[in-house]
Design an enzyme around this catalytic site. Structure first.
Site, mmCIF file in Angstrom:
data_model
loop_
_atom_site.group_PDB
_atom_site.id
_atom_site.type_symbol
_atom_site.label_atom_id
_atom_site.label_comp_id
_atom_site.label_asym_id
_atom_site.label_seq_id
_atom_site.Cartn_x
_atom_site.Cartn_y
_atom_site.Cartn_z
ATOM 1 N N ASN A 1 28.545 14.774 57.332
ATOM 2 C CA ASN A 1 27.660 13.377 57.033
ATOM 3 C C ASN A 1 26.713 13.291 55.875
ATOM 4 O O ASN A 1 26.546 14.392 55.446
ATOM 5 C CB ASN A 1 26.703 14.004 57.783
ATOM 6 N N GLU B 1 16.849 12.102 62.104
ATOM 7 C CA GLU B 1 16.440 11.588 60.776
ATOM 8 C C GLU B 1 16.178 10.589 61.334
ATOM 9 O O GLU B 1 15.236 9.978 60.969
ATOM 10 C CB GLU B 1 17.768 12.109 59.427
ATOM 11 N N LYS C 1 25.194 11.858 54.643
ATOM 12 C CA LYS C 1 23.769 11.065 54.440
ATOM 13 C C LYS C 1 23.336 9.873 53.309
ATOM 14 O O LYS C 1 24.408 9.295 52.995
ATOM 15 C CB LYS C 1 22.569 12.155 54.310
ATOM 16 N N HIS D 1 20.428 9.837 65.056
ATOM 17 C CA HIS D 1 20.783 11.468 64.367
ATOM 18 C C HIS D 1 19.046 11.169 64.187
ATOM 19 O O HIS D 1 19.061 10.744 64.274
ATOM 20 C CB HIS D 1 21.587 10.668 62.911
ATOM 21 N N GLY E 1 19.753 20.756 57.583
ATOM 22 C CA GLY E 1 19.191 21.254 56.323
ATOM 23 C C GLY E 1 18.363 22.820 55.826
ATOM 24 O O GLY E 1 18.415 22.790 54.937
ATOM 25 N N GLU F 1 22.305 18.362 67.647
ATOM 26 C CA GLU F 1 22.009 18.879 66.055
ATOM 27 C C GLU F 1 20.943 19.235 66.613
ATOM 28 O O GLU F 1 20.102 18.381 66.247
ATOM 29 C CB GLU F 1 22.058 17.672 65.260
ATOM 30 N N SER G 1 23.513 23.057 59.525
ATOM 31 C CA SER G 1 23.682 24.616 58.879
ATOM 32 C C SER G 1 24.979 25.066 59.135
ATOM 33 O O SER G 1 25.095 25.937 59.452
ATOM 34 C CB SER G 1 22.804 24.942 58.357
HETATM 35 P P1 13P Z 1 23.110 20.290 57.522
HETATM 36 O O1 13P Z 1 24.264 20.622 57.561
HETATM 37 O O2 13P Z 1 22.870 19.964 56.430
HETATM 38 O O3 13P Z 1 22.007 21.317 58.063
HETATM 39 O O4 13P Z 1 23.341 18.652 58.261
HETATM 40 C C1 13P Z 1 23.313 18.258 59.710
HETATM 41 C C2 13P Z 1 23.425 17.690 60.076
HETATM 42 O O5 13P Z 1 22.540 16.817 60.083
HETATM 43 C C3 13P Z 1 24.525 16.245 60.376
HETATM 44 O O6 13P Z 1 24.668 15.288 60.538
#
Ligand code: 13P
Length: 252
Positions: free
Chosen positions: A11, A99, A13, A97, A175, A169, A215
């Site tokens: 992803n 976010e 982002k 997601h 992150g 997740e 992560s």
């Molecule tokens: P990270 O791998 O940067 O922690 O992000 C995970 C994520 O949100 C994938 O959709």
């Protein structure tokens, strides 16, 4: 060992303009074109989908989008439909997601409509679920997962969901460099699989792929993939660099 084909998804982002996206996709294709026993997907931003889709055409790396509008078409300024994604060569769509849930206040009822639109179009939904740190500390992890699954998958039948992918997740692991322990992840994945069984029956529960996200990197993927109910990963930061992501893909 289960028979589900692993899926490793990146992803991207809100990173990479068109030129960078194309360069990363080209490099990844060179590094991962020989991989056979793992499904691979990358989800660039909307603006790069068409260009990246052209690079990935007929390859073993599939294209995904990070979001979708549940309407077919019309006066919905700033939104993107399933048919637009199909016209760029997309196969997968990430829905719900954390976010989007947290920052853009996306609610389960709309996530449910999006899953419906994605399924009806023939695209494959990747439904994201996961608890925040406060929710985990309060002992509410399973309650939250149960609610997100119940509402997100409301009114579907098992046959509608045969291609569905779920991504667990934990928000506190995204992150942050804080990966859930293998046992924490496995416990939630097992809960999700049991929930699928209760909602839709054993057959779907046995075939559905549940990805872990938060992560994930080359150093921890192998251990994560050893867990019986973990069928792949949704990777953020470590998917941005083609070499690093190819190391995650080649975890075996
Ligand atoms: P990270 O791998 O940067 O922690 O992000 C995970 C994520 O949100 C994938 O959709």
């Amino acid at each position: 060992m289960n028979k589900r084909t692993p899926l490793i998804a990146g992803n991207w982002k809100m990173y990479k303009g068109c030129r960078q996206a194309v360069e990363t996709a080209k490099t990844l294709l060179e590094l991962a074109s020989e991989v056979k026993d793992v499904d691979i997907m990358i989800a660039p931003s909307f603006t790069s989908l068409y260009l990246v889709g052209n690079i990935l055409k007929n390859s073993n790396i599939k294209l995904g989008a990070q979001n979708i509008c549940y309407q077919k078409e019309g006066a919905f300024t700033g939104e993107i439909s399933t048919s637009m994604l199909l016209s760029c060569g997309c196969r997968y769509v990430i829905v719900g997601h954390s976010e989007r849930r947290e920052i853009f206040k996306e609610i389960d009822e709309n996530i449910n409509k999006k899953i419906n639109a994605v399924i009806n179009s023939g695209l494959i939904p990747v439904l994201c679920v996961g608890e925040t740190e406060d929710q985990r500390d309060a002992g509410d992890t399973f309650k939250i997962l149960d609610k997100q699954m119940e509402l997100g998958l409301k009114d579907f039948f098992a046959e509608d969901l045969k291609n569905l992918v779920i991504a667990y997740e934990p928000v506190w692991a995204i992150g942050t460099g804080k990966t859930a322990t293998d046992e924490q992840a496995q416990e939630s994945h097992k809960f999700i699989r049991e929930k699928i069984e209760a909602q839709f029956g054993k057959s779907l529960a046995e075939t559905i792929r549940i990805l872990y996200g938060g992560s994930v990197k080359p150093a921890n993927i192998k251990q994560i993939m050893n867990m019986p109910d973990i069928d792949g990963a949704l990777v953020g930061g470590a998917s941005l660099d083609a070499t690093t992501f190819s190391e995650v893909i080649k975890y075996k």
